[in-house]
Scaffold this motif. Structure first.
Motif, PDB file in Angstrom:
ATOM      1  N   ASP A   1       0.834  -1.211   0.000  1.00 46.07           N
ATOM      2  CA  ASP A   1       0.000   0.000   0.000  1.00 46.07           C
ATOM      3  C   ASP A   1       0.866   1.257   0.000  1.00 46.07           C
ATOM      4  O   ASP A   1       0.552   2.244  -0.674  1.00 46.07           O
TER       5      ASP A   1
ATOM      6  N   ALA B   1       0.956   4.180  -2.970  1.00 42.22           N
ATOM      7  CA  ALA B   1       0.775   5.613  -2.711  1.00 42.22           C
ATOM      8  C   ALA B   1       1.943   6.411  -3.283  1.00 42.22           C
ATOM      9  O   ALA B   1       1.746   7.456  -3.925  1.00 42.22           O
TER      10      ALA B   1
ATOM     11  N   THR C   1       1.761   6.399  -7.116  1.00 41.74           N
ATOM     12  CA  THR C   1       0.728   7.305  -7.627  1.00 41.74           C
ATOM     13  C   THR C   1       1.185   8.752  -7.527  1.00 41.74           C
ATOM     14  O   THR C   1       0.995   9.548  -8.465  1.00 41.74           O
TER      15      THR C   1
ATOM     16  N   GLU D   1      -5.965  10.954  -4.583  1.00 40.29           N
ATOM     17  CA  GLU D   1      -6.447  10.100  -3.499  1.00 40.29           C
ATOM     18  C   GLU D   1      -7.326   8.975  -4.053  1.00 40.29           C
ATOM     19  O   GLU D   1      -7.190   7.804  -3.658  1.00 40.29           O
TER      20      GLU D   1
ATOM     21  N   VAL E   1      -5.266   6.248  -5.741  1.00 40.25           N
ATOM     22  CA  VAL E   1      -4.668   5.333  -4.759  1.00 40.25           C
ATOM     23  C   VAL E   1      -5.710   4.320  -4.291  1.00 40.25           C
ATOM     24  O   VAL E   1      -5.455   3.105  -4.244  1.00 40.25           O
TER      25      VAL E   1
ATOM     26  N   ARG F   1      -5.582   0.270  -4.935  1.00 36.07           N
ATOM     27  CA  ARG F   1      -5.596  -0.687  -3.821  1.00 36.07           C
ATOM     28  C   ARG F   1      -6.715  -1.710  -3.991  1.00 36.07           C
ATOM     29  O   ARG F   1      -6.528  -2.910  -3.733  1.00 36.07           O
TER      30      ARG F   1
END
Length: 317
Positions: A202, A206, A209, A264, A267, A271
């Motif tokens: 994760d 982030a 991205t 955001e 991301v 995920r």
């Protein structure tokens, strides 16, 4: 002389597939066949993490940059074209390295998954329905006719929901009924999967991205709008591109708040996709798994290449 068996390097986004595929191709004399649906599109480079030509180490790559963004990506078309590429690579005495995380693309190749080609009229009917009632309501309609397919598709995924309903409309059978039985991989393909613990993965996603947005993803989207991105069905829904498009105004401008929201949501979307990939590939007992975690990794731990060579029965020296 026997023809070399392919090697599949698969697994979730962000686990290091491209680097391992390059290492294996260098070591074993291979050519890489892209199995990422969105990397087929010309101009979709930053948002798909496509390796620039200068970083490909002189190794031939196939099925990259073969579609315009106005074209619809088709698993059936990909399978047919990739099969020809694989045959040519093997005829040259080289090892096809299948690399990517698009789940149906991988299975279409290694299991000969025969998926009905697209029918423009049927697809258009469900695209209209999507526009009328929204993705969640359309997903509920899928669940009514094919509960198994609906369980494997997120209720926020319009592209796969439409495609599953299209297949039902074309064949009269559940989309899930077309899924092949996992058996002996075609061509004797040896399957390697990369994985990473979720907390570290994760964090990687982030950072990846953020780098994409810093490297000009918004400008890339603007350029693609100029060559027809908004007219496409598949390309415009790619993770990252869809989120940027949602925040742009009519003149393709995006303010700071919209930019932050797009990043955001990218991301979050990535995920979610990774968790589907983990579930899909995790069911395949043929895959030899390679951990690519770096946190807590011992200094003398084998590299992914060393582990891959051991799993393949190759000399690791």
């Amino acid at each position: 002389m026997s023809r070399p068996a392919p090697i599949a390097v698969i697994g979730p986004t962000g686990t290091g597939k491209s680097a391992l595929a390059l290492d294996l191709a260098e070591r074993l004399g291979g050519e890489i066949v892209n199995c990422d649906a969105m990397q087929q599109y010309r101009g979709m480079d930053i948002g798909t993490a496509k390796l620039p030509p200068a970083d490909r180490r002189g190794i031939p790559h196939h099925r990259l940059d073969v579609l315009d963004v106005t074209e619809t990506a088709s698993v059936a078309d990909f399978r047919d074209e990739a099969e020809r590429e694989i045959a040519g690579i093997r005829d040259r005495g080289n090892v096809p390295i299948l690399c990517g995380g698009s789940m149906m693309y991988v299975q279409a190749l290694v299991d000969g998954w025969s998926i009905p080609d697209t029918d423009p009229e049927v697809r258009a009917r469900y695209e209209r329905r999507l526009h009328e009632i929204g993705v969640r309501a359309l997903h509920a309609e899928l669940a009514a006719v094919d509960p198994e397919a609906a369980r494997s598709i997120l209720p926020t995924d319009p592209r796969r929901t439409v495609r599953a309903l299209e297949v039902v409309g074309i064949t009269g059978r559940p989309f899930s009924a077309s899924r092949p039985t996992i058996g002996e991989p075609r061509w004797g393909t040896r399957m390697l999967g990369l994985r990473c613990a979720l907390p570290e993965l994760d964090a990687r996603l982030a950072a990846r991205t953020a780098a994409m947005f810093a490297d000009g993803l918004v400008d890339e989207v603007r350029a693609l709008v100029g060559v027809g991105l908004l007219d496409g069905v598949t390309a415009r829904r790619a993770i990252g591109y869809a989120q940027v498009l949602d925040e742009m105004d009519d003149s393709q401008d995006i303010d700071a708040e919209g930019l932050a929201r797009a990043e955001e949501r990218t991301v979050i979307g990535t995920r979610r996709y990774v968790r589907r990939q983990r579930s899909w590939f995790g069911r395949d007992h043929r895959i030899g798994w390679i951990d690519t975690d770096t946190h807590g990794r011992a200094d003398d731990a084998p590299t992914p290449l060393e582990t891959a060579l051991r799993l393949l029965g190759e000399d690791t020296r």
